[in-house]
Design a protein around this motif. Structure first.
Motif, mmCIF file in Angstrom:
data_model
loop_
_atom_site.group_PDB
_atom_site.id
_atom_site.type_symbol
_atom_site.label_atom_id
_atom_site.label_comp_id
_atom_site.label_asym_id
_atom_site.label_seq_id
_atom_site.Cartn_x
_atom_site.Cartn_y
_atom_site.Cartn_z
ATOM 1 N N THR A 1 13.520 -95.235 -6.543
ATOM 2 C CA THR A 1 14.133 -96.289 -7.173
ATOM 3 C C THR A 1 12.919 -97.082 -7.702
ATOM 4 O O THR A 1 11.891 -97.105 -7.423
ATOM 5 N N VAL A 2 13.400 -98.212 -8.578
ATOM 6 C CA VAL A 2 12.401 -99.273 -8.742
ATOM 7 C C VAL A 2 11.951 -99.897 -7.818
ATOM 8 O O VAL A 2 12.708 -100.376 -6.742
ATOM 9 N N GLY A 3 10.477 -99.789 -7.711
ATOM 10 C CA GLY A 3 9.702 -100.704 -6.781
ATOM 11 C C GLY A 3 9.370 -99.538 -5.743
ATOM 12 O O GLY A 3 8.254 -99.753 -4.879
ATOM 13 N N SER A 4 9.658 -98.274 -5.883
ATOM 14 C CA SER A 4 9.090 -97.153 -4.997
ATOM 15 C C SER A 4 7.622 -96.803 -5.085
ATOM 16 O O SER A 4 7.257 -96.786 -6.475
ATOM 17 N N LYS A 5 7.072 -96.359 -3.903
ATOM 18 C CA LYS A 5 5.791 -95.983 -4.214
ATOM 19 C C LYS A 5 5.797 -94.614 -4.344
ATOM 20 O O LYS A 5 6.293 -93.840 -3.466
ATOM 21 N N VAL A 6 4.736 -94.125 -5.249
ATOM 22 C CA VAL A 6 4.892 -92.497 -5.322
ATOM 23 C C VAL A 6 3.296 -92.122 -5.309
ATOM 24 O O VAL A 6 2.414 -92.722 -5.817
ATOM 25 N N ASP A 7 2.990 -90.869 -4.888
ATOM 26 C CA ASP A 7 1.764 -90.171 -4.907
ATOM 27 C C ASP A 7 2.069 -89.216 -6.017
ATOM 28 O O ASP A 7 3.071 -88.893 -6.485
ATOM 29 N N SER A 8 0.835 -88.456 -6.429
ATOM 30 C CA SER A 8 1.034 -87.422 -7.531
ATOM 31 C C SER A 8 1.671 -86.421 -7.249
ATOM 32 O O SER A 8 2.405 -85.853 -8.235
ATOM 33 N N ASN A 9 2.087 -86.128 -5.940
ATOM 34 C CA ASN A 9 2.787 -85.066 -5.501
ATOM 35 C C ASN A 9 3.991 -85.384 -5.038
ATOM 36 O O ASN A 9 4.755 -84.461 -4.656
ATOM 37 N N SER A 10 4.384 -86.515 -5.134
ATOM 38 C CA SER A 10 5.792 -86.940 -4.679
ATOM 39 C C SER A 10 6.891 -86.537 -5.679
ATOM 40 O O SER A 10 6.828 -86.591 -6.949
ATOM 41 N N ILE A 11 8.163 -86.179 -5.066
ATOM 42 C CA ILE A 11 9.208 -85.575 -5.746
ATOM 43 C C ILE A 11 10.117 -86.818 -6.351
ATOM 44 O O ILE A 11 10.418 -87.601 -5.466
ATOM 45 N N VAL A 12 10.245 -86.745 -7.650
ATOM 46 C CA VAL A 12 10.895 -88.125 -7.989
ATOM 47 C C VAL A 12 12.354 -87.959 -8.526
ATOM 48 O O VAL A 12 13.253 -88.679 -8.590
ATOM 49 N N CYS A 13 12.867 -86.677 -8.994
ATOM 50 C CA CYS A 13 13.863 -86.155 -9.395
ATOM 51 C C CYS A 13 13.985 -84.731 -9.456
ATOM 52 O O CYS A 13 13.226 -83.853 -9.119
ATOM 53 N N ILE A 14 15.419 -84.200 -9.857
ATOM 54 C CA ILE A 14 15.493 -82.803 -10.097
ATOM 55 C C ILE A 14 16.042 -82.633 -11.560
ATOM 56 O O ILE A 14 16.817 -83.599 -11.968
ATOM 57 N N VAL A 15 15.672 -81.853 -12.088
ATOM 58 C CA VAL A 15 16.209 -81.326 -13.620
ATOM 59 C C VAL A 15 16.867 -79.957 -13.324
ATOM 60 O O VAL A 15 15.955 -79.000 -13.001
ATOM 61 N N GLU A 16 17.994 -79.946 -13.740
ATOM 62 C CA GLU A 16 18.701 -78.686 -13.350
ATOM 63 C C GLU A 16 18.788 -77.914 -14.853
ATOM 64 O O GLU A 16 19.377 -78.624 -15.874
#
Length: 169
Positions: A115-130
């Motif tokens: 969500t807005v404010g979430s910390k991510v790394d380069s390999n973090s999954i952010v969503c799914i596209v079906e």
């Protein structure tokens, strides 16, 4: 339904002939061409088939002077978008690698990946596209913080469409 290429061919034929007015109607589509001293004017009436983009393409084909004005406006819009991007509070956009349906979580009852404010790394999954019943996990590709989510859950997305904006660490 008339295709853009067919309309362009009709415009060329009218432009090369001595005909000053042309009307054509089929299956709820009507095309009306009138040629004056300043080139051809095209009017296309097709209830749900012709978009504004198509109309602009037709006008570009039929009136060179107007084409230059449209190109100038497009350049101005692109410059404004570049300035907006430079002044924005993000460094990177995570884009859809394919056409499909965007899902923010692995299942409807689960929390969103980010969500807005979430910390991510380069390999973090952010969503799914079906796409075609295959669920593709999309990775962040950069390390940072999600500053904007640009699509809604269940929304159709296009190839290259921005999904998230990230402020790099």
């Amino acid at each position: 339904m008339l295709k853009v290429q067919e309309i362009r061919e009709i415009i060329k034929l009218i432009d090369q002939s001595s005909i000053t007015e042309f009307n054509y109607e089929t299956n709820g589509t009507s095309v009306s061409l009138k040629k004056g001293t300043h080139g051809a004017t095209t009017v296309v009436n097709e209830p749900s088939q012709v978009t504004e983009t198509t109309a602009v393409q037709i006008q570009r084909q039929s009136e060179p002077v107007q084409e230059q004005a449209i190109e100038k406006q497009a350049e101005i819009i692109e410059e404004k978008q570049e300035v907006k991007a430079e002044n924005s509070d993000y460094d990177f956009e995570i884009v859809s690698p394919m056409v499909g349906t965007f899902y923010e979580s692995p299942s409807p009852e689960d929390d969103p990946y980010v969500t807005v404010g979430s910390k991510v790394d380069s390999n973090s999954i952010v969503c799914i596209v079906e796409a075609m019943k295959l669920f593709n996990e999309i990775e962040a590709e950069v390390s940072g913080e999600i500053v904007e989510v640009l699509v809604e859950n269940g929304e159709l997305v296009e190839y290259g469409q921005p999904l998230f904006r990230v402020k790099k660490k």
